[in-house]
Scaffold this active site. Structure first.
Site, short mmCIF file in Angstrom:
data_model
loop_
_atom_site.label_atom_id
_atom_site.label_comp_id
_atom_site.label_asym_id
_atom_site.label_seq_id
_atom_site.Cartn_x
_atom_site.Cartn_y
_atom_site.Cartn_z
N ASP A 36 45.88 -33.08 -79.45
CA ASP A 36 46.89 -32.04 -79.23
C ASP A 36 48.32 -32.56 -79.30
OD1 ASP A 36 45.09 -29.93 -78.92
OD2 ASP A 36 44.70 -30.48 -76.84
N LEU A 48 35.14 -30.45 -86.31
CA LEU A 48 35.34 -31.22 -87.53
C LEU A 48 36.74 -31.84 -87.58
CD1 LEU A 48 32.80 -29.53 -88.18
CD2 LEU A 48 33.66 -29.26 -90.50
N GLN A 49 37.73 -31.12 -87.05
CA GLN A 49 39.12 -31.58 -87.15
C GLN A 49 39.42 -32.76 -86.24
OE1 GLN A 49 42.00 -28.47 -85.18
NE2 GLN A 49 39.96 -27.62 -85.18
#
EC number: 2.7.1.90
Lengths: 417, 417
Positions: B142, B296-297
């Protein structure tokens, strides 16, 4: 001797290696010395009807190399089937365009529907006594064309999805909590489960590794059996990873993707993956994450299968050979000569014999309980995802091509569909 | 002289490079010659409370290299904050475990919440006159930890998402039809738009390239302005690609992800991306595809940023230095020395000063209309996604590690939360 021109077009969903076929067509046509101009249609067969042609002479050698490694369809694409009920208007128009631009050869890249177009256009040429030679170039991430051992585009999508499931499986395993965690990935495949099956390669033969369950359209979705299996896996491992093909169906034949109902009876529109994930949460109480790679799975030029790209180039090159040899109505197909080490070659297939058919996972590839695929399926797929061919990188991103196509001057009145 | 042991733990969401930090901690502790055993907790701070320890001595040099390139958290993770209202029971238990296993140093890898834990544990050690030294290791996709120029884990996720948008954008551009096509990708980011912003790198400064719109939580979602912009782009280009951070909010502050209503007023549960895509379809009639990469990211070890991995290793290595130097309550932070060519170093930050804060996109990074990010944002992010570090591949898939950890024998009674 006057040299006729060659026209290339691609239709349907694009792939990560469709441009590799296009580049191979252009290169082979140039190398033959027998072709005048090499045109490409803008947006597939629609572009032919609209006389929207591009002269590929503007692509130098370096640009062809760049084209071959760029995902997506550089010449656009379309979803359009040649009509049967227009009194022959579309067919008349196609041949008018061929004549206006002296097209001797049409190479049409696509899937089952496109191979039908190839067969029909070639039959029409015969009926008219027209010299046009039309040859198909197979392509689809769905791997569902009959007559070829595999389809260019599938291997790279399969490699991307298997890698994604491997990686997301490691992530899910890390996040194991006291309440059970489930990861669901929805992949393409409305009618066939080839791409879903490919994710099974991530487990590398270990039943404890992701994906633990693979749902394919070839097996009806038995919710009770599925939930029981999810529970069993979560109770053993703490988590469970599931692959869902978008086109899975209930025992009554209805698609999960069309609608499902939430606990209060509201209709929920959404994909099959979300429907399955929600059902797990409602019935078993497990936390869930879900992914839908969508276009990412068919455009991952950063993680190509070298085998897939070599096959995409081969079918483009060989299609030009067939065209110049006058083998109209054929398509080059991949023939498997040996599993390990993998060996393949290219053979001619009659498009009329395979058009509009659809190749599903054979019975021996789906496990009897319908909740996974077999070792035989993995043995078939493994060689198709092999071989590295990383893209050149600039600024951290793949260095793909971008083109501003100059349209070829129109010679006909505008097409009215 | 008796050598005390070092304990490493990681908590919260994992990243593609969190294991690179872990491997660097183990290697640096060994290399120091001052540490006895290097333990890792199984599942972060929960594992410490449960006395679920792993002795990393079983990892030889080759295994450490393998660990460093494997995504996900090899030692598990947890979502658990140290309670404030348990009368000190959890804190008592932590110190009991430290004493039972002669832990002199605790290295705690995590985000904002974990840095709070580092500060509190160090303060508690001071209160008790206990010699424990607790040091933080920053990590989060993040990118929202205060006090560091960027967070290990972000660069690789950013690279993956920018590449995905680039590739899916090419795919969408290929599929341009007469009706207008829209592609929506929903990315992580409940409160901050760093990952959404990263996809803007795909456009490489060209406003006609994907993504055409980037929606971040820092700007309220103005539906009318958004739809007008989508229409304008589709009318110009034929398609439009949109990035949506999962946590975008309406002007009244409500989350789009929680619920939206379809045309008949039914409540639709689903992500913000799907809600946005549906709204485009309902109001503008465009066809849409949407993707949600989800795990996936943050686990794409096949496409790491070498810069990100180098920073993940650096904070692990330097955290050991701080620990051995007795700099408890600190965390190593990345300091940017220069944009281009990018240069950085590592400095000590007081965790008490940054704990529980959250770093949003600064005003200058969000475009005034709230529909994209600025050049300044791209200039900040570009160096973070740079550098190739492809994984070794076996059978077409990244060759990641798998471990069967042998638990260290417990010396205390079972922990009752």
């Amino acid at each position: 001797m006057r040299q006729q021109n060659l026209l290339y077009a691609h239709s349907g969903g694009v792939t990560a290696v469709i441009n590799a076929s296009a580049a191979a067509v252009v290169a082979a046509a140039r190398a033959s010395g027998r072709v005048g101009k090499v045109f490409a249609a803008w947006r597939g067969i629609v572009g032919v009807l609209e006389e929207a042609l591009i002269d590929t002479a503007g692509l130098d050698e370096a640009a062809l190399v760049r084209l071959a490694r760029t995902p997506g369809g550089a010449f656009g694409s379309c979803r359009f089937d040649l009509p049967h009920d227009d009194g022959g208007a579309a067919m008349d128009r196609l041949f008018a365009v061929f004549d206006a631009h002296d097209i001797g050869w049409l190479l049409y890249n696509g899937g089952n529907g496109s191979m039908d177009a190839v067969a029909r256009i070639q039959a029409e040429a015969a009926r008219r006594g027209h010299a046009l030679v039309c040859v198909g170039v197979p392509k689809t991430v769905d791997n569902d064309i009959v007559g070829t051992d595999c389809c260019p585009g599938f291997g790279s999508a399969a490699r991307y999805l298997a890698t994604s499931m491997l990686e997301a499986g490691l992530d899910t395993a890390s996040m194991v909590g006291s309440k059970g965690s489930v990861f669901v990935m929805e992949v393409m495949g409305r009618n066939t489960g080839w791409l879903a099956a490919a994710t099974a390669l991530a487990a590398q033969g270990d039943p404890d590794r992701a994906p633990h369950i693979v749902l394919v359209p070839e097996a009806r979705f038995d919710e009770a059996a599925f939930l029981a299996r999810v529970r069993e896996i979560v109770e053993r491992l703490g988590y469970c990873a599931v692959t869902v093909a978008e086109g899975i169906r209930r025992p009554d034949g209805s698609l999960l993707m069309e609608k499902s109902r939430d606990a209060r009876g509201y209709v929920q529109l959404g994909g099959a993956g979300l429907a399955v994930a929600r059902r797990i949460n409602e019935r078993l109480g497990y936390k869930f994450h879900w992914a839908i790679p969508d276009y990412l799975q068919r455009s991952a030029g950063h993680w190509l299968s070298a085998t897939d790209r070599a096959q995409a180039e081969a079918v483009g090159r060989v299609a030009v050979e067939y065209a110049l040899a006058g083998q109209g109505g054929t398509m080059p197909a991949i023939r498997r000569l040996q599993d390990a080490p993998y060996r393949w070659d290219v053979v001619a297939v009659d498009t009329a014999a395979v058009a509009n058919l659809e190749r599903s996972l054979p019975d021996g590839f789906v496990r009897a309980d319908g909740l996974h695929v077999t070792t035989a399926a993995c043995d078939y797929m493994r060689p198709l995802i092999e071989g590295e061919i990383p893209p050149p990188v600039a600024g951290g991103l793949p260095d793909y091509g971008r083109w501003d196509w100059a349209p070829v001057a129109r010679r006909l009145a505008a097409w009215q569909a």
